[in-house]
Scaffold this motif. Structure first.
Motif, PDB file in Angstrom:
ATOM      1  N   THR A   1       0.833  -1.206   0.000  1.00 33.81           N
ATOM      2  CA  THR A   1       0.000   0.000   0.000  1.00 33.81           C
ATOM      3  C   THR A   1       0.863   1.251   0.000  1.00 33.81           C
ATOM      4  N   PRO A   2       1.570   1.490  -1.118  1.00 35.06           N
ATOM      5  CA  PRO A   2       2.314   2.748  -1.181  1.00 35.06           C
ATOM      6  C   PRO A   2       1.328   3.911  -1.272  1.00 35.06           C
ATOM      7  N   PHE A   3       1.753   5.081  -0.825  1.00 37.38           N
ATOM      8  CA  PHE A   3       0.898   6.253  -0.873  1.00 37.38           C
ATOM      9  C   PHE A   3       0.995   6.890  -2.254  1.00 37.38           C
ATOM     10  N   PRO A   4      -0.038   7.668  -2.642  1.00 38.96           N
ATOM     11  CA  PRO A   4      -0.103   8.165  -4.019  1.00 38.96           C
ATOM     12  C   PRO A   4       0.853   9.320  -4.295  1.00 38.96           C
ATOM     13  N   PHE A   5       2.110   9.158  -3.942  1.00 43.53           N
ATOM     14  CA  PHE A   5       3.069  10.157  -4.377  1.00 43.53           C
ATOM     15  C   PHE A   5       4.419   9.504  -4.672  1.00 43.53           C
TER      16      PHE A   5
ATOM     17  N   SER B   1       6.123   8.136  -9.367  1.00 38.23           N
ATOM     18  CA  SER B   1       5.075   7.706  -8.441  1.00 38.23           C
ATOM     19  C   SER B   1       5.321   6.271  -8.001  1.00 38.23           C
TER      20      SER B   1
ATOM     21  N   LEU C   1       3.223   4.241  -7.140  1.00 37.50           N
ATOM     22  CA  LEU C   1       2.162   3.360  -7.631  1.00 37.50           C
ATOM     23  C   LEU C   1       2.495   2.784  -8.996  1.00 37.50           C
TER      24      LEU C   1
ATOM     25  N   SER D   1      -2.096   1.682   6.805  1.00 37.51           N
ATOM     26  CA  SER D   1      -0.638   1.732   6.731  1.00 37.51           C
ATOM     27  C   SER D   1      -0.121   3.107   7.116  1.00 37.51           C
TER      28      SER D   1
ATOM     29  N   ILE E   1      -2.591  12.057   2.910  1.00 39.30           N
ATOM     30  CA  ILE E   1      -2.645  10.891   2.020  1.00 39.30           C
ATOM     31  C   ILE E   1      -4.040  10.691   1.439  1.00 39.30           C
TER      32      ILE E   1
ATOM     33  N   GLU F   1      -5.389  11.634  -2.402  1.00 40.01           N
ATOM     34  CA  GLU F   1      -5.732  10.514  -3.270  1.00 40.01           C
ATOM     35  C   GLU F   1      -7.184  10.629  -3.759  1.00 40.01           C
TER      36      GLU F   1
ATOM     37  N   VAL G   1      -1.591  11.342  -9.734  1.00 38.04           N
ATOM     38  CA  VAL G   1      -1.608  10.442  -8.584  1.00 38.04           C
ATOM     39  C   VAL G   1      -1.039   9.088  -8.969  1.00 38.04           C
ATOM     40  N   GLY G   2      -1.217   8.700 -10.233  1.00 32.34           N
ATOM     41  CA  GLY G   2      -0.622   7.460 -10.714  1.00 32.34           C
ATOM     42  C   GLY G   2      -1.572   6.289 -10.739  1.00 32.34           C
TER      43      GLY G   2
END
Lengths: 256, 291
Positions: free
Chosen positions: A100-104, A149, A151, B164, B179, B183, B289-290
């Motif tokens: 669960t990486p964060f969106p950055f 990123s 993600l 997390s 976060i 998102e 955001v990816g």
């Protein structure tokens, strides 16, 4: 070795956990030696993940959960009123099953905990990010794309970036909840190799469904069944000479 | 008839129905645009309705009311959505009660909201037919839509992200603001813009709150207390949608139809623009955001 084994990082006594009216753990006593890797194994629903989550008070987040028992860590009880939960969680880090990486960016992910606790010096942050990514054995793969990123990475890479994020918070203990079950064999091998190196400086407690994995990388194994701790022993002993019939049956695939 | 044939026929029918809907909407919009285009010229956009049959002031009023409405409703909607999705236990009685209320409010006919605003704001609180009455009434109309769309965006962020964040020893507030909100941002933005489209085209709520008259505005007057100032929130303000309604019910002679068609075109174009902006926002931000 003998000296190390005497030191324990976390000692738990008489742990009982209830989800509402249902009891999930029954009187579990476990002591985790410092700088060793302990694997928690058992069939689904046996309570091993529940037990793992107790150790950084992750069950607090679920609601309807009651935990009793002793959890000695650093001379205090984890569930003591005076314990700062946020501080505890940075000392006892957790890596989940799904990455669960964060969106950055990768850099911002790994430096996140340090930035949130007020670290602003860019040189210090860069040093921490590099050190953590090296420890998580992913530095060579991402060093040229730290601004990318997180993600966009593959699952195995994401999982090691998450591990690096946990390491950057400067923990003493690392909890892992089936960290490789969502990964392919190559990525799994990399994570396992990483964990074996990390053992030198961290106490690692890992839930796994994979018996081979437990036998490959753990020093101790704790076998759970129906919310009870059945057997806890050195990995070799558990796999070669289990003391309990149930352990032997489980390891031989008679149920599970 | 065998099942392969049935499958083929049903696929054909479904495609046909879709095509029909698309054609109908396209034809409708093209008809409105084509019949109104001739009414639009520089004069129409830059004169007041009293002097040159233009819609300058109505266009400004619509945008100004929209801005005020969103300024009032956004913090409330964001707070309510955050509370309902991230703080209140979703299984609790309070949560389902609040959800139910929001759903009822979102299906309330807009004319009821308008009459409620007329009774409470215009008469009881003595705000009169004014921009502030209109903006507050529109807030009632807007809040449930906005709260729901923000709540959906926040729910779209996996629970594991919150876990997390907390597991790293970060506070709940920081996990949410640093976060989860970033998102959810693409979804929140498109929710804001889409609700803006609905607010912009709203007439019934405003007829009895912001009023049906558009006093000529002096755009050089920046004193918000002066009745001729466009910034004054206590002046009556007819919007584009209300203008269309009024022109058609009062029919000001031959020009009425032209003015009405021209106004419709402007209204549609602005709403269309909002939707394009919403799409642009959500795609570019999602890329950033990816996900």
């Amino acid at each position: 070795m003998a000296n190390k084994q005497q030191q324990t990082e976390i000692t738990t006594r008489h742990v009982n956990v209830y989800y509402g009216a249902k009891q999930a753990l029954f009187d579990v006593n476990l002591a985790f030696p410092k700088y060793q890797l302990t694997a928690l194994i058992g069939p689904s629903g046996c309570g091993k993940s529940t037990f793992l989550r107790c150790l950084n008070r992750g069950n607090d987040l679920l609601g309807h959960t009651r935990v009793s028992g002793e959890f000695q860590f650093e001379g205090r009880d984890i569930y003591d009123q005076a314990v700062n939960v946020m501080q505890l969680r940075s000392q006892v880090g957790m890596v989940y099953q799904q990455p669960t990486p964060f969106p950055f960016s990768i850099f911002d992910n790994v430096s996140f905990s340090q930035r949130m606790s007020g670290e602003k010096n860019p040189h210090k942050l860069a040093a921490i990010v590099e050190k953590s990514l090296r420890q998580a054995a992913i530095w060579d793969e991402v060093k040229d794309n730290l601004q990318q990123s997180a993600l966009a990475l593959s699952g195995g890479q994401q999982q090691r970036v998450c591990l690096a994020s946990v390491l950057a918070a400067n923990p003493k203990v690392i909890l892992l909840d089936e960290p490789t079950s969502a990964l392919d064999p190559v990525a799994t091998a990399k994570v396992e190799e990483t964990l074996q190196q990390l053992k030198a400086n961290y106490t690692i407690i890992m839930v796994t469904h994979n018996m081979q994995q437990a036998s490959r990388i753990s020093d101790q194994v704790a076998f759970f069944l129906d919310g009870k701790l059945i057997e806890f022993n050195a990995t070799k002993k558990i796999f070669l000479h289990p003391q309990e019939q149930m352990t032997s049956d489980y390891l031989n695939g008679k149920f599970g | 008839m065998n099942r392969y044939r049935v499958n083929q026929i049903m696929t054909g029918i479904l495609n046909g129905v879709t095509l029909l809907v698309v054609l109908f909407i396209a034809a409708f919009i093209l008809y409105l645009l084509a019949s109104g285009m001739t009414a639009i010229n520089w004069r129409f956009l830059t004169t007041s309705s009293e002097v040159g049959l233009g819609i300058r002031d109505q266009l400004f009023n619509s945008l100004y009311l929209l801005l005020l409405t969103q300024l009032i409703s956004l913090p409330i909607a964001l707070g309510a959505a955050m509370a309902l999705t991230l703080y209140v236990d979703k299984r609790s009685k309070f949560a389902s009660f609040a959800q139910g209320l929001i759903q009822i409010l979102s299906s309330l006919p807009s004319i009821i909201v308008g009459l409620f605003g007329f009774l409470i704001l215009v008469l009881k609180f003595n705000l009169g037919f004014s921009i502030i009455s209109g903006a507050l009434a529109l807030t009632f109309f807007n809040l449930p839509i906005l709260t729901q769309s923000i709540a959906v965006s926040l729910q779209g962020v996996p629970d594991e992200v919150m876990q997390s964040g907390l597991a790293l020893g970060i506070s709940k507030w920081h996990t949410i603001t640093k976060i989860i909100l970033p998102e959810a941002m693409p979804g929140i933005w498109s929710g804001i813009v889409i609700s803006a489209g609905r607010v912009f085209g709203e007439a019934a709520t405003l007829i009895y709150t912001a009023g049906q008259s558009a006093p000529t505005l002096d755009y050089t007057n920046w004193n918000p207390l002066n009745p001729a100032s466009p910034l004054n929130i206590f002046r009556p303000a007819e919007t584009l949608a209300v203008h269309i309604w009024k022109v058609n019910t009062e029919s000001l002679g031959q020009d009425a139809a032209t003015v009405s068609r021209g106004t419709i075109v402007i209204l549609i174009l602005v709403v269309l623009l909002f939707n394009l902006v919403a799409r642009y926002f959500s795609t570019t931000m999602r890329k950033k955001v990816g996900r």
